[in-house]
Design an enzyme around this catalytic site. Structure first.
Site, PDB file in Angstrom:
ATOM      1  N   TYR A 170     -77.259  18.695  18.518  1.00 18.02           N
ATOM      2  CA  TYR A 170     -77.723  20.173  18.466  1.00 18.02           C
ATOM      3  C   TYR A 170     -77.830  21.032  19.844  1.00 18.02           C
ATOM      4  O   TYR A 170     -78.648  20.430  20.885  1.00 18.02           O
ATOM      5  CB  TYR A 170     -79.949  20.206  18.228  1.00 18.02           C
ATOM      6  CG  TYR A 170     -80.304  21.177  18.508  1.00 18.02           C
ATOM      7  CD1 TYR A 170     -79.723  22.045  17.609  1.00 18.02           C
ATOM      8  CD2 TYR A 170     -81.817  20.819  18.021  1.00 18.02           C
ATOM      9  CE1 TYR A 170     -80.458  23.346  17.615  1.00 18.02           C
ATOM     10  CE2 TYR A 170     -82.481  22.110  17.358  1.00 18.02           C
ATOM     11  CZ  TYR A 170     -82.464  23.324  16.702  1.00 18.02           C
ATOM     12  OH  TYR A 170     -82.519  24.360  16.538  1.00 18.02           O
ATOM     13  N   LYS A 191     -75.565  20.918  15.404  1.00 17.28           N
ATOM     14  CA  LYS A 191     -76.075  21.780  14.726  1.00 17.28           C
ATOM     15  C   LYS A 191     -76.310  23.153  16.107  1.00 17.28           C
ATOM     16  O   LYS A 191     -76.897  22.837  17.195  1.00 17.28           O
ATOM     17  CB  LYS A 191     -77.272  21.921  15.116  1.00 17.28           C
ATOM     18  CG  LYS A 191     -79.141  22.816  13.577  1.00 17.28           C
ATOM     19  CD  LYS A 191     -80.241  21.726  13.764  1.00 17.28           C
ATOM     20  CE  LYS A 191     -80.831  22.591  13.602  1.00 17.28           C
ATOM     21  NZ  LYS A 191     -82.246  22.270  12.755  1.00 17.28           N
TER      22      LYS A 191
END
Length: 307
Positions: A132, A157
């Site tokens: 992320y 992400k």
């Protein structure tokens, strides 16, 4: 591989502030009935930052029980590296299908440090990992390509919204994996991601996490259908009537990206409690504003369903 709208449930707390596993199961059951593509437990919306390892593992075990294999269960992990490894192993022991790697604690990390952090975390548990890029975890194209080559890193992400950088990361990762048969997915991880769905789709990023799914899966799925069909007029109505007003309210107080979601879940009938400090619950006037925004979203969804 993951698809459809991804469900990031909240973590309910009871009147004494303890994790309420039964309410969590009820919250999960409601979300699962709407048909998400995956469940992500104890991540940002689930207040990973506020949980201790025992609570964390209990939440994942309950999620695995409730989902019963219907969809994949991913768990958040991150923070200080020794604790991140402990959380990752607990997630594997509890039966999770994968991990979402949240940023390391506080420090601003150079890309090569993030690569080293990811390598150590990837070795701690035999689970697929989605990295992320958000907050102090800022990957560049070279570091993103390097972590994408790690065997059990299967996704990237983005929660930063720098589309120029993300476009270059997408190309770099695809180039690094060219010729391999490794599955790899990109995700839109912006808060209230629906607002940026059209822009992310333009660079080939179609998956996204929906905080709105926690409290209004009907609204979330109606928007998803409009986005998949390319119904731009309906997308604009959802953005102007619901999502943009929700974002304006969210931006009034730091941490409202989580506490407004919990307040909305309560408005829809589940007593999931408030948030743990240092987050704060919405003021009464902001809850009233949230109720008006939610009513507009539900009204539009009902209108669309009736056509």
């Amino acid at each position: 591989m993951l698809d459809r709208v991804l469900f990031f449930p909240v973590t309910p707390f009871d009147a004494e502030g303890a994790v309420d596993l039964d309410m969590f199961a009820a919250h999960l059951a409601q979300g699962l009935a709407a048909g998400p593509g995956g469940v992500f437990v104890a991540c940002g919306t689930g207040e990973f930052h506020a949980l201790e390892p025992g609570e964390y593992e209990a939440l994942i075990r309950r999620a695995v029980e409730v989902t019963a294999g219907a969809v994949p269960v991913y768990a958040g992990t991150g923070g200080a590296l020794p604790l991140a490894k402990q959380f990752s192993r607990a997630a594997q022991a509890a039966g999770a299908d994968g991990l979402l790697m949240l940023p390391p604690y506080l420090v601003a990390s150079p890309p090569r440090g993030l690569v080293a952090y990811t390598r150590e975390l990837a070795a701690a548990a035999d689970l697929p990992i989605i990295v992320y890029s958000r907050g102090n975890a800022v990957f560049d194209p070279d570091s993103a390509a390097e972590v994408a080559r790690i065997p059990n890193v299967t996704g990237f992400k983005d929660g930063r919204g720098d589309l120029d950088l993300l476009g270059r990361i997408v190309l770099a990762v695809r180039g690094a994996l060219n010729g391999s048969d490794k599955p790899f997915q990109f995700f839109n991880g912006m808060p209230t991601a629906e607002v940026t769905v059209p822009a992310y789709k333009g660079i080939g990023v179609h998956l996204y996490s929906s905080a709105v799914f926690c409290f209004a899966p009907d609204v979330s799925l109606a928007f998803y259908k409009a986005a998949e069909c390319g119904d731009h007029a309906l997308i604009e109505r959802f953005l102007s009537d619901f999502f943009h007003p929700l974002v304006e309210l969210r931006n009034k107080v730091p941490g409202y990206a989580v506490s407004l979601v919990k307040a909305a879940v309560r408005l829809r009938g589940l007593d999931v409690g408030g948030v743990r400090p240092p987050l704060v619950d919405p003021s009464p006037e902001h809850v009233a504003e949230l109720e008006r925004v939610l009513a507009a979203g539900l009204a539009l969804t009902s209108e669309v369903a009736a056509v």
